[in-house]
Every structure is written in structure tokens, then in C-alpha cells.
Design a protein around this motif. Sequence first.
Motif, PDB file in Angstrom:
ATOM      1  N   PRO A  24       0.816  -1.207   0.000  1.00 37.01           N
ATOM      2  CA  PRO A  24       0.000   0.000   0.000  1.00 37.01           C
ATOM      3  C   PRO A  24       0.858   1.270   0.000  1.00 37.01           C
ATOM      4  CG  PRO A  24      -0.142  -1.093   2.140  1.00 37.01           C
ATOM      5  CD  PRO A  24       0.799  -1.898   1.295  1.00 37.01           C
ATOM      6  N   MET A  25       0.336   2.307  -0.592  1.00 44.34           N
ATOM      7  CA  MET A  25       1.032   3.595  -0.595  1.00 44.34           C
ATOM      8  C   MET A  25       0.024   4.704  -0.349  1.00 44.34           C
ATOM      9  SD  MET A  25       3.132   5.313  -3.725  1.00 44.34           S
ATOM     10  CE  MET A  25       2.206   6.614  -4.488  1.00 44.34           C
ATOM     11  N   ALA A  26       0.379   5.644   0.525  1.00 45.59           N
ATOM     12  CA  ALA A  26      -0.499   6.797   0.748  1.00 45.59           C
ATOM     13  C   ALA A  26       0.082   7.984  -0.022  1.00 45.59           C
ATOM     14  CB  ALA A  26      -0.646   7.063   2.233  1.00 45.59           C
ATOM     15  N   LEU A  31       7.752   5.955   0.898  1.00 48.44           N
ATOM     16  CA  LEU A  31       7.836   4.739   0.092  1.00 48.44           C
ATOM     17  C   LEU A  31       8.608   4.946  -1.217  1.00 48.44           C
ATOM     18  CD1 LEU A  31       6.830   1.837   0.186  1.00 48.44           C
ATOM     19  CD2 LEU A  31       4.903   2.544  -1.225  1.00 48.44           C
ATOM     20  N   SER A  68      -6.615   7.824   7.964  1.00 46.57           N
ATOM     21  CA  SER A  68      -5.170   7.649   7.772  1.00 46.57           C
ATOM     22  C   SER A  68      -4.660   8.400   6.547  1.00 46.57           C
ATOM     23  CB  SER A  68      -4.841   6.158   7.625  1.00 46.57           C
ATOM     24  OG  SER A  68      -5.485   5.640   6.468  1.00 46.57           O
ATOM     25  N   THR A  94       6.335  21.220  11.935  1.00 48.49           N
ATOM     26  CA  THR A  94       7.798  21.099  11.804  1.00 48.49           C
ATOM     27  C   THR A  94       8.194  19.962  10.847  1.00 48.49           C
ATOM     28  OG1 THR A  94       8.182  19.438  13.536  1.00 48.49           O
ATOM     29  CG2 THR A  94       7.999  21.734  14.261  1.00 48.49           C
ATOM     30  N   LEU A  95       7.224  19.219  10.344  1.00 46.98           N
ATOM     31  CA  LEU A  95       7.540  18.027   9.534  1.00 46.98           C
ATOM     32  C   LEU A  95       7.850  18.398   8.084  1.00 46.98           C
ATOM     33  CD1 LEU A  95       5.688  14.626   9.740  1.00 46.98           C
ATOM     34  CD2 LEU A  95       6.460  15.543   7.550  1.00 46.98           C
ATOM     35  N   MET A 103       1.786  16.241   0.485  1.00 46.04           N
ATOM     36  CA  MET A 103       1.720  14.867  -0.033  1.00 46.04           C
ATOM     37  C   MET A 103       1.617  13.842   1.091  1.00 46.04           C
ATOM     38  SD  MET A 103       4.650  15.196  -2.968  1.00 46.04           S
ATOM     39  CE  MET A 103       4.033  13.871  -3.991  1.00 46.04           C
ATOM     40  N   THR A 112       5.354   4.160   8.810  1.00 46.05           N
ATOM     41  CA  THR A 112       6.801   4.147   8.629  1.00 46.05           C
ATOM     42  C   THR A 112       7.486   3.813   9.945  1.00 46.05           C
ATOM     43  OG1 THR A 112       6.787   5.635   6.760  1.00 46.05           O
ATOM     44  CG2 THR A 112       8.780   5.631   8.072  1.00 46.05           C
ATOM     45  N   GLY A 117       9.831   9.950  13.633  1.00 45.29           N
ATOM     46  CA  GLY A 117       8.532  10.362  13.092  1.00 45.29           C
ATOM     47  C   GLY A 117       7.958  11.491  13.933  1.00 45.29           C
ATOM     48  N   ILE A 188      15.289  16.133   9.578  1.00 47.36           N
ATOM     49  CA  ILE A 188      14.827  15.018  10.399  1.00 47.36           C
ATOM     50  C   ILE A 188      15.283  15.318  11.836  1.00 47.36           C
ATOM     51  CG2 ILE A 188      15.013  12.510  10.746  1.00 47.36           C
ATOM     52  CD1 ILE A 188      13.778  13.221   8.045  1.00 47.36           C
TER      53      ILE A 188
ATOM     54  N   SER B  41      14.365  13.296  -4.673  1.00 47.97           N
ATOM     55  CA  SER B  41      13.959  12.688  -3.402  1.00 47.97           C
ATOM     56  C   SER B  41      13.182  13.631  -2.485  1.00 47.97           C
ATOM     57  CB  SER B  41      15.186  12.144  -2.682  1.00 47.97           C
ATOM     58  OG  SER B  41      16.111  13.192  -2.478  1.00 47.97           O
TER      59      SER B  41
HETATM   60  C1  LIG Z   1      12.326  15.403   1.864  1.00 45.69           C
HETATM   61  C2  LIG Z   1      11.583  14.682   2.971  1.00 45.69           C
HETATM   62  C3  LIG Z   1      11.557  15.246   4.253  1.00 45.69           C
HETATM   63  C4  LIG Z   1      10.874  14.586   5.289  1.00 45.69           C
HETATM   64  N1  LIG Z   1      10.868  15.161   6.532  1.00 45.69           N
HETATM   65  C5  LIG Z   1      10.244  14.511   7.553  1.00 45.69           C
HETATM   66  C6  LIG Z   1      10.250  15.083   8.867  1.00 45.69           C
HETATM   67  O1  LIG Z   1      10.789  16.167   9.111  1.00 45.69           O
HETATM   68  N2  LIG Z   1       9.612  14.407   9.866  1.00 45.69           N
HETATM   69  C7  LIG Z   1       8.997  13.206   9.640  1.00 45.69           C
HETATM   70  O2  LIG Z   1       8.423  12.654  10.572  1.00 45.69           O
HETATM   71  N3  LIG Z   1       8.979  12.659   8.403  1.00 45.69           N
HETATM   72  C8  LIG Z   1       9.591  13.275   7.372  1.00 45.69           C
HETATM   73  N4  LIG Z   1       9.592  12.702   6.112  1.00 45.69           N
HETATM   74  C9  LIG Z   1       8.966  11.381   5.928  1.00 45.69           C
HETATM   75  C10 LIG Z   1       7.547  11.378   5.364  1.00 45.69           C
HETATM   76  O3  LIG Z   1       7.261  12.524   4.608  1.00 45.69           O
HETATM   77  C11 LIG Z   1       6.478  11.224   6.445  1.00 45.69           C
HETATM   78  O4  LIG Z   1       6.775  10.083   7.220  1.00 45.69           O
HETATM   79  C12 LIG Z   1       5.075  11.098   5.861  1.00 45.69           C
HETATM   80  O5  LIG Z   1       4.118  11.324   6.879  1.00 45.69           O
HETATM   81  C13 LIG Z   1       4.809   9.740   5.220  1.00 45.69           C
HETATM   82  O6  LIG Z   1       3.481   9.712   4.730  1.00 45.69           O
HETATM   83  P1  LIG Z   1       3.135   9.170   3.263  1.00 45.69           P
HETATM   84  O7  LIG Z   1       1.672   9.244   3.150  1.00 45.69           O
HETATM   85  O8  LIG Z   1       3.929   9.883   2.245  1.00 45.69           O
HETATM   86  O9  LIG Z   1       3.640   7.661   3.399  1.00 45.69           O
HETATM   87  P2  LIG Z   1       3.960   6.594   2.248  1.00 45.69           P
HETATM   88  O10 LIG Z   1       5.325   6.848   1.725  1.00 45.69           O
HETATM   89  O11 LIG Z   1       2.867   6.500   1.287  1.00 45.69           O
HETATM   90  O12 LIG Z   1       3.964   5.270   3.129  1.00 45.69           O
HETATM   91  C14 LIG Z   1       4.897   5.052   4.160  1.00 45.69           C
HETATM   92  C15 LIG Z   1       4.801   3.598   4.647  1.00 45.69           C
HETATM   93  O13 LIG Z   1       3.553   3.355   5.277  1.00 45.69           O
HETATM   94  C16 LIG Z   1       2.788   2.382   4.570  1.00 45.69           C
HETATM   95  N5  LIG Z   1       1.429   2.921   4.589  1.00 45.69           N
HETATM   96  C17 LIG Z   1       1.033   4.194   4.283  1.00 45.69           C
HETATM   97  N6  LIG Z   1      -0.280   4.349   4.533  1.00 45.69           N
HETATM   98  C18 LIG Z   1      -0.730   3.154   4.996  1.00 45.69           C
HETATM   99  C19 LIG Z   1      -2.005   2.678   5.447  1.00 45.69           C
HETATM  100  N7  LIG Z   1      -3.086   3.477   5.483  1.00 45.69           N
HETATM  101  N8  LIG Z   1      -2.101   1.401   5.859  1.00 45.69           N
HETATM  102  C20 LIG Z   1      -1.026   0.588   5.843  1.00 45.69           C
HETATM  103  N9  LIG Z   1       0.208   0.977   5.446  1.00 45.69           N
HETATM  104  C21 LIG Z   1       0.355   2.250   5.029  1.00 45.69           C
HETATM  105  C22 LIG Z   1       3.419   2.241   3.222  1.00 45.69           C
HETATM  106  O14 LIG Z   1       3.276   0.936   2.732  1.00 45.69           O
HETATM  107  C23 LIG Z   1       4.863   2.565   3.525  1.00 45.69           C
HETATM  108  O15 LIG Z   1       5.522   1.443   4.043  1.00 45.69           O
HETATM  109  C24 LIG Z   1      10.238  13.351   5.042  1.00 45.69           C
HETATM  110  C25 LIG Z   1      10.253  12.808   3.748  1.00 45.69           C
HETATM  111  C26 LIG Z   1      10.921  13.454   2.716  1.00 45.69           C
HETATM  112  C27 LIG Z   1      10.935  12.854   1.344  1.00 45.69           C
END
Ligand SMILES: Cc1cc2nc3c(=O)[nH]c(=O)nc-3n(C[C@H](O)[C@H](O)[C@H](O)COP(=O)(O)OP(=O)(O)OC[C@H]3O[C@@H](n4cnc5c(N)ncnc54)[C@H](O)[C@@H]3O)c2cc1C
Lengths: 275, 156
Positions: A24-26, A31, A68, A94-95, A103, A112, A117, A188, B41
Amino acid sequence: MITLLPETLEDLWEIFHHQPDYKPMAGGTDLLVRMGVDKKQPPALVCLEKIHDLKTIKKTRDGIRIGSGVTLTELLKNDLIQENLPILHTAISTLGSPLIRNMGTLGGNICTASPAGDTLPALYLLGARVTLYSDRGNRILPLDEFIQGPGRTLLADKEILGSILIPPGDRFNVHHFEKVGQRKALAIAVVSLAALLKVHGGVVEEARLAWGSVGPTIVRSREAEKALEGRKLTLTTLNHAADLARSAVSPISDVRASADYRRRVAGNLLLRLAV
Amino acid sequence: MQLNFELNGQPVTLFVDGAMRALDLLRERCGITGPKEGCGSGECGACAIWIDGVTKLSCLMLAAQLQGRTVTTIEGLAKDEPHPLQQFFVKKGAVQCGYCTPGMIMTAAELLTHEKMPDREMIRNAISGNICRCTGYHKIVDAVEDAAEAMQGLKP
Ligand SMILES: Cc1cc2nc3c(=O)[nH]c(=O)nc-3n(C[C@H](O)[C@H](O)[C@H](O)COP(=O)(O)OP(=O)(O)OC[C@H]3O[C@@H](n4cnc5c(N)ncnc54)[C@H](O)[C@@H]3O)c2cc1C
Ligand code: FES
Ligand code: FES
């Protein structure tokens, strides 16, 4: 790799049924970066972004229920979150960067299960529970049980994180989240601290403290919390709690900081609560 | 898979591989070279585009995710004449090598759709995910401020 975009949960279960090796991907912000680094693709990627049921925020008798798939930007803009969950609001602000928050989703940040986090320390203190959905029915788990370690959760096969429930809590009057990173945007956490306090007449009645990036998962210290309760928020009290916090955490050294530095900062961050 | 979406006001139908990124689809299949690849990225913002009016990073999106969406790139931002942001970026010297510019402008333009008169702090915050190696950001913030004023009829 095939990419699928189901629009309902029924369609999702159908896909899981026929496509056992799905992922799955959100929002994809974790991912797709990971897939790029590992140069490995799952046979099928299932995007959850079109499933409306995962995208709502509601206030019910049980608390505030967040789908979610709600993005971090949507959470920042939401009145329910701003008014009722200021500590979560600060943590989200701050994220990453505004573009990452447009996104990334709350569910993605939780699944994750990174020790860094940013939403996690706040969610732990708020007593968040997660509801896992599957075609066998739903089950509810406390968040701190759901998260097992770095990248490890209790998510079962063919199950997704559906929503996050934040039960109506006691009224805290100090809501604090601070993250130490290497720069302001896109950093991070090297160490973060979330604190919720009930302070009356200058005396701490209840304290909840959680640190990020100082162990395999979020660290709470009951000792440090107890060291504040029944006392005034003076530097002496905080210094004592800070010492206990430093011995409660178990940080690692990595490219961003040494274990020693993290241990020191974990304690020092408490001193910010001084009034 | 077959993909249908709207690109800068035009309907598009294409067959794509499930692993293709949105950025590559736009640049290699649609001839849209405004979105650039910087980091690949999520850290630089050079690939920023609008999906249904919200700024997203096309390097962290799959082409498949464009299904049914409205996509706007820098090529589609201006209507008859350049967008005020484009005009003031040029006027204020906020463009040097230009690599960050399309992403920077898409981010700033979304800000101006919900914040008519942002202050400098808000502008800096909004573009904090867009990296510019050349300008030092000061002129970019000036340009966004001036464009906002011009759009409110406060500046020629
Ligand atoms: C440039 C950059 C900077 C970032 N800075 C931060 C930061 O400062 N702080 C921080 O905490 N994070 C940071 N992140 C990480 C990321 O953006 C966050 O963790 C974000 O909330 C992930 O959400 P997503 O929807 O994009 O997850 P995805 O990439 O879509 O999924 C993440 C994981 O969770 C699984 N998943 C997602 N949704 C579900 C669901 N509903 N059920 C089951 N499995 C699921 C996916 O299979 C995957 O393994 C950063 C990322 C990038 C690229
Ligand atoms: S190329 Fe997409 S953010 Fe850098
Ligand atoms: S003008 Fe060169 S990167 Fe911004």
C-alpha cells in the motif's frame, strides 16, 4: 510493477484477494524515496489516495477520528486539530516542508514507524489508538502497541491502517513540542520532545513527556514525569527531571549526531519548560 | 495502463508503465520540460507541479496517480501574458540559472491563491521546500511580495 488506484475499500479488498504481493502507498513520500534507494519494486503498488473513507476528520463521542489518508497540510488547516490538539498541530508544522506536507499523510508517518517520526511523540501522549481495517473486520490497538520498533508495526497481511482515534483527554494547559534538527526546513529530528502538563497555581499536577529519535521508538519516562508532579516548574525541578530523562533514553550515533549529544539534548530540552 | 488526465487545460490520453514517475511522464512523454529533476527525493522542489491546484512533487509521484486529475505546470500557469510572478521574478533579478524557478513559482503561485498579501515570513515559510543555489532567496521574496501587490492592484 503495476499500480492500482482503488476508489472504495471493497475494491481494495478485491485487489488484496487477487494480488497477494501488493504494497500500500499513501502520499508516497517515504515509500517512493525508499524504492528509489533500494532499487527494488513490489510487484504491485496500491495507492490509497482515492479512497474517500480514509480522508475524513470527525469529532465523535469517542474523540477525534482522523482518516489515515488525510494529508499533513489538511490537518494543519483543520479547525478541530488547531483547537483541540495544539501539540499535534505544532509537531506537524515542523515536519518536512510545505510540499512534503501536501503529499505526506498521518497514516504514512505512523506506518513508517520511524523513531524520528514527528507526529509520534504527540500521538503517544494523547493516548492515540489506531483502527486497522481488513475484509475480516476492524480491530483497534493502542498506538504504542501498534508500533514495535523502527519500521516495525503490528499491521497484518492484507490489513491497512484505517483511522487514528484521539480520545477526549483531560485539559492540559501546557502543550509543548520542540524538535532539534540540523536546519529549519526539511530536517529530520536529531532529538524531539513533546510535553503535556497540567499546571495549577504554579504546581504541576500531571506531566506527560515523550522523546523522539533517542531510542528504537518513542521513549516516555515515568520517572521524569513523576519528578515534575507536585512541584513548581523551577530550574531545579527541571534539572532533576532532565537527569532522569538522560538515563531513560537509549540513543544511537549516526550521521546526524552522536549518542552522547542526543542524550544531553534530550535532557536539556526539558529546561525549556521553565516559567 | 491507460491514463486520462488534463494537462494545462488539454485532455491527455496515454499508455504508461506502472513504475513510471509523473516527472518522467511529463518531461519525456508530454514534452513538458518546466518541472526539473534536482534531487529526485523530495528535498529541492524543482519538480513541483499542481495536482488539482495543490503543489506536489512530481519526482515522488507515479504517473498512474495523475489518473483523472487536473495537472498544471509552469507552462500552463500564464494565461494571455506572463503571470505576475513570472514578470516580477525577471524584474527583480530573482532568476539566475533558472533551474529552481519553475518549481519556485508554482509554490509561490499556490500561496498567492489563498494568501492575497503574505508577509515576508509567510513567503519564506511557503518556499522553504524549494532550494535555490544562486539567488540567496532575498530577491525571490521581493519578487513574490511585489507580485502579490500587483495582483491586488497596488503596484503597476
Ligand atoms: C524530503 C523529505 C523530508 C521529510 N521530513 C520529515 C520530517 O521532518 N519528519 C517526519 O516525521 N517525516 C519526514 N519525512 C517522511 C515522510 O514525509 C512522512 O513520514 C510522511 O508522513 C509519510 O506519509 P506518506 O503518506 O507519504 O507515506 P507513504 O510513503 O505512502 O507510506 C509510508 C509507509 O507506510 C505504509 N502505509 C502508508 N499508509 C498506509 C495505510 N493506510 N495502511 C497501511 N500501510 C500504510 C506504506 O506501505 C509505507 O511502508 C520526510 C520525507 C521526505 C521525502
Ligand atoms: S526533484 Fe523533486 S524535490 Fe527535488
Ligand atoms: S536561480 Fe539558480 S537555482 Fe535558483
